[in-house]
Design a protein around this motif. Structure first.
Motif, PDB file in Angstrom:
ATOM      1  N   UNK A  48      81.562-129.995 114.427  1.00 16.40           N
ATOM      2  CA  UNK A  48      80.824-129.145 113.491  1.00 16.40           C
ATOM      3  C   UNK A  48      81.047-127.667 113.823  1.00 16.40           C
ATOM      4  N   UNK A  49      81.013-127.319 115.105  1.00 16.36           N
ATOM      5  CA  UNK A  49      81.245-125.935 115.519  1.00 16.36           C
ATOM      6  C   UNK A  49      82.666-125.497 115.160  1.00 16.36           C
ATOM      7  N   UNK A  50      83.639-126.372 115.375  1.00 16.25           N
ATOM      8  CA  UNK A  50      85.027-126.049 115.032  1.00 16.25           C
ATOM      9  C   UNK A  50      85.175-125.857 113.527  1.00 16.25           C
ATOM     10  N   UNK A  51      84.509-126.693 112.765  1.00 17.90           N
ATOM     11  CA  UNK A  51      84.573-126.575 111.306  1.00 17.90           C
ATOM     12  C   UNK A  51      83.961-125.252 110.840  1.00 17.90           C
ATOM     13  N   UNK A  52      82.830-124.867 111.444  1.00 17.31           N
ATOM     14  CA  UNK A  52      82.191-123.596 111.076  1.00 17.31           C
ATOM     15  C   UNK A  52      83.066-122.403 111.462  1.00 17.31           C
ATOM     16  N   UNK A  53      83.723-122.491 112.635  1.00 15.01           N
ATOM     17  CA  UNK A  53      84.634-121.413 113.043  1.00 15.01           C
ATOM     18  C   UNK A  53      85.795-121.292 112.064  1.00 15.01           C
ATOM     19  N   UNK A  54      86.321-122.427 111.630  1.00 16.95           N
ATOM     20  CA  UNK A  54      87.435-122.415 110.679  1.00 16.95           C
ATOM     21  C   UNK A  54      86.998-121.802 109.349  1.00 16.95           C
ATOM     22  N   UNK A  55      85.802-122.127 108.903  1.00 17.05           N
ATOM     23  CA  UNK A  55      85.281-121.563 107.646  1.00 17.05           C
ATOM     24  C   UNK A  55      85.090-120.063 107.802  1.00 17.05           C
ATOM     25  N   UNK A  56      84.496-119.654 108.923  1.00 11.37           N
ATOM     26  CA  UNK A  56      84.272-118.226 109.157  1.00 11.37           C
ATOM     27  C   UNK A  56      85.593-117.476 109.223  1.00 11.37           C
ATOM     28  N   UNK A  57      86.582-118.057 109.867  1.00 12.33           N
ATOM     29  CA  UNK A  57      87.903-117.422 109.988  1.00 12.33           C
ATOM     30  C   UNK A  57      88.543-117.301 108.603  1.00 12.33           C
ATOM     31  N   UNK A  58      88.419-118.370 107.805  1.00 10.84           N
ATOM     32  CA  UNK A  58      88.989-118.343 106.452  1.00 10.84           C
ATOM     33  C   UNK A  58      88.290-117.291 105.606  1.00 10.84           C
ATOM     34  N   UNK A  59      86.982-117.181 105.734  1.00  5.10           N
ATOM     35  CA  UNK A  59      86.233-116.180 104.971  1.00  5.10           C
ATOM     36  C   UNK A  59      86.590-114.770 105.428  1.00  5.10           C
ATOM     37  N   UNK A  60      86.775-114.601 106.735  1.00  7.25           N
ATOM     38  CA  UNK A  60      87.126-113.284 107.265  1.00  7.25           C
ATOM     39  C   UNK A  60      88.505-112.858 106.768  1.00  7.25           C
TER      40      UNK A  60
END
Length: 142
Positions: free
Chosen positions: A114-126
């Motif tokens: 879940x943490x990895x998925x959130x990091x990936x989403x945040x990175x994509x949004x950034x």
């Protein structure tokens, strides 16, 4: 031996319950924990049943083999029952511990996924935000 019985029970009746497909980590945390709790019960039930069966046979054979030939059947029966009860109690404690550890490991794996998925989403949004900002800057220059 009791150790061999435990190893077999862990490999065949506990570990398989906690092998999750990657898609299981897409469920909500609450749904995943409910799944884990059900799998804990299933693992405890099947492993305890198997362990009791194996240990009863193992203890009976061992006591009979180690007892003097002139041992009365009633004494032999009592010795087998006491030894079996002791081995089963110890094995159940170990089984419960292993099941708890496996369940916690599965929950930890979910949390990491879940943490990895959130990091990936945040990175994509950034990266999307920076791309949008650069597009806006290019438009202003034109």
């Amino acid at each position: 031996t009791a150790k061999n019985t435990l190893v077999i029970v862990i490999k065949e009746h506990i570990t398989p319950h906690f092998n999750f497909p990657t898609s299981a980590y897409n469920d909500s945390f609450e749904a995943f924990v409910r799944q884990i709790r059900q799998k804990e019960q299933d693992a405890l039930t099947s492993s305890t049943k198997e362990m009791k069966s194996c240990s009863a046979r193992m203890v009976a054979e061992s006591v009979k083999m180690l007892s003097p030939p002139d041992t009365k059947p009633a004494v032999l029966d009592i010795a087998i029952k006491l030894a079996t009860r002791h081995v089963q109690q110890k094995c159940i404690e170990h089984i419960q511990s292993v099941v708890r550890l496996e369940a916690q490991a599965a929950i930890d794996k979910y949390i990491k996924a879940e943490a990895a998925r959130k990091r990936a989403i945040a990175k994509a949004q950034a990266s999307s935000s920076s791309a949008n900002a650069s597009d806006t800057a290019n438009e202003k220059e034109s």
